[in-house]
Design an enzyme around this catalytic site. Sequence first.
Site, mmCIF file in Angstrom:
data_model
loop_
_atom_site.group_PDB
_atom_site.id
_atom_site.type_symbol
_atom_site.label_atom_id
_atom_site.label_comp_id
_atom_site.label_asym_id
_atom_site.label_seq_id
_atom_site.Cartn_x
_atom_site.Cartn_y
_atom_site.Cartn_z
ATOM 1 N N GLY A 9 2.289 2.237 10.750
ATOM 2 C CA GLY A 9 3.210 3.356 10.574
ATOM 3 C C GLY A 9 3.900 3.798 11.854
ATOM 4 O O GLY A 9 4.506 4.858 11.910
ATOM 5 N N GLU A 45 -5.407 -5.119 10.674
ATOM 6 C CA GLU A 45 -4.404 -4.079 10.879
ATOM 7 C C GLU A 45 -4.698 -3.327 12.176
ATOM 8 O O GLU A 45 -5.515 -2.388 12.176
ATOM 9 C CB GLU A 45 -4.426 -3.086 9.713
ATOM 10 C CG GLU A 45 -4.113 -3.699 8.367
ATOM 11 C CD GLU A 45 -3.563 -2.671 7.407
ATOM 12 O OE1 GLU A 45 -2.422 -2.851 6.963
ATOM 13 O OE2 GLU A 45 -4.239 -1.678 7.134
ATOM 14 N N ASN A 63 0.872 -1.177 0.000
ATOM 15 C CA ASN A 63 0.000 0.000 0.000
ATOM 16 C C ASN A 63 0.908 1.226 0.000
ATOM 17 O O ASN A 63 1.454 1.601 1.037
ATOM 18 C CB ASN A 63 -0.892 -0.036 1.253
ATOM 19 C CG ASN A 63 -1.698 1.238 1.422
ATOM 20 O OD1 ASN A 63 -1.783 2.056 0.505
ATOM 21 N ND2 ASN A 63 -2.283 1.418 2.600
ATOM 22 N N GLU A 99 -6.982 4.521 7.755
ATOM 23 C CA GLU A 99 -6.832 5.953 7.477
ATOM 24 C C GLU A 99 -8.101 6.511 6.850
ATOM 25 O O GLU A 99 -8.477 7.654 7.088
ATOM 26 C CB GLU A 99 -5.597 6.181 6.591
ATOM 27 C CG GLU A 99 -4.322 6.026 7.410
ATOM 28 C CD GLU A 99 -3.122 5.524 6.648
ATOM 29 O OE1 GLU A 99 -3.089 5.596 5.403
ATOM 30 O OE2 GLU A 99 -2.192 5.013 7.316
ATOM 31 N N LYS A 117 0.142 4.213 -0.352
ATOM 32 C CA LYS A 117 -0.523 5.405 0.198
ATOM 33 C C LYS A 117 -0.283 6.602 -0.739
ATOM 34 O O LYS A 117 -0.184 6.419 -1.949
ATOM 35 C CB LYS A 117 -0.060 5.686 1.632
ATOM 36 C CG LYS A 117 -0.141 4.446 2.512
ATOM 37 C CD LYS A 117 -0.019 4.764 3.967
ATOM 38 C CE LYS A 117 0.045 3.463 4.756
ATOM 39 N NZ LYS A 117 -0.084 3.651 6.193
ATOM 40 N N HIS A 166 -9.557 0.909 4.785
ATOM 41 C CA HIS A 166 -8.283 1.125 5.488
ATOM 42 C C HIS A 166 -8.528 2.062 6.678
ATOM 43 O O HIS A 166 -9.358 2.972 6.596
ATOM 44 C CB HIS A 166 -7.254 1.726 4.528
ATOM 45 C CG HIS A 166 -5.877 1.760 5.112
ATOM 46 N ND1 HIS A 166 -5.469 2.743 5.983
ATOM 47 C CD2 HIS A 166 -4.827 0.912 4.984
ATOM 48 C CE1 HIS A 166 -4.221 2.499 6.351
ATOM 49 N NE2 HIS A 166 -3.810 1.394 5.761
ATOM 50 N N SER A 201 3.347 -2.169 10.424
ATOM 51 C CA SER A 201 4.807 -2.161 10.636
ATOM 52 C C SER A 201 5.474 -3.490 10.301
ATOM 53 O O SER A 201 6.434 -3.906 10.966
ATOM 54 C CB SER A 201 5.148 -1.717 12.072
ATOM 55 O OG SER A 201 4.702 -0.393 12.289
HETATM 56 C C1 PEP Z 1 -0.872 0.098 6.100
HETATM 57 O O1 PEP Z 1 -1.044 1.295 5.983
HETATM 58 O O2 PEP Z 1 -1.687 -0.689 5.606
HETATM 59 C C2 PEP Z 1 0.295 -0.348 6.842
HETATM 60 C C3 PEP Z 1 0.299 -1.569 7.300
HETATM 61 O O3 PEP Z 1 1.309 0.560 7.039
HETATM 62 P P1 PEP Z 1 2.762 0.259 7.687
HETATM 63 O O4 PEP Z 1 3.269 -1.032 7.095
HETATM 64 O O5 PEP Z 1 3.593 1.431 7.305
HETATM 65 O O6 PEP Z 1 2.548 0.130 9.160
#
Ligand code: PEP
Length: 258
Positions: free
Chosen positions: A180, A174, A10, A104, A12, A102, A220
């Site tokens: 992040g 998630e 992703n 976000e 983003k 997601h 992460s």
């Molecule tokens: C995500 O935004 O789906 C995600 C898992 O981000 P990160 O790997 O940066 O934590």
Amino acid sequence: MSRTSIVAGNWKMNLDRGAAEALTKAVAAGRDQAGDVDVVLCPPSIYIGTVGTALSATSGGSPSGVGLGAQNMSEQASGAYTGEISAGMLVDMCCGYVILGHSERRTLMGETDELVAAKVKAALTAGLTPIVCVGEQLAEREADRTHEVVSTQVRGSLAGLSADELAKVVVAYEPVWAIGTGKVATPEQAQDVHALIRSLLTEMASPEVADGIRIQYGGSVKAGNAADLAAQPDIDGALVGGASLEAEGFLAIAAAFR
Ligand code: PEP
């Protein structure tokens, strides 16, 4: 049942056109190290065409062996929805996948389970594989509400789907506190919620269907922690944010799920 793992990047709202093209080519060039794992790139919508061309993607698939996905779409099929993109348009641009719900989008754009469910239905109707994200906030985990929150999101975001439709969905767990932040859930914490999600899917569809659904972990994930996550019985891949912006690390994560 043995499930084919799926690792999706992703991106983003990152990269520019040149960097998107270069990263796509680097992932395609190294893709073989991920073996039979499904590898998917989800660029910003405006670069879907660029990435698709770099992958030589067609509506019939991608000869590079790397799938193409979007990060969001409208629940509407067409019409006066300024700034929106439909599932049909994504298919037209050779996408096979779309990330939906997601965290976000849930927290920054106010997306509800009801809206996510409408998008999931529209994606499946158009022939896309939705990657449906669920996960608890830190305060919810600390209040021991993780199972309750994730159950509500899974039931709400996948509401109204037949067992056949559920069979085509990918779920991404998630935990919001891990996205992040560099704080990855322990493999045991992740496995616990993945097992919960699979039991919910068993109730919503059947044991056979639930057994075939891929459940990704996201939050992460890096090359250094992917193998321990991949060793868990109900973790079938990863949704990768930050670490997907660099080909070598992203491919190492995908390879860990072989
Ligand atoms: C995500 O935004 O789906 C995600 C898992 O981000 P990160 O790997 O940066 O934590």
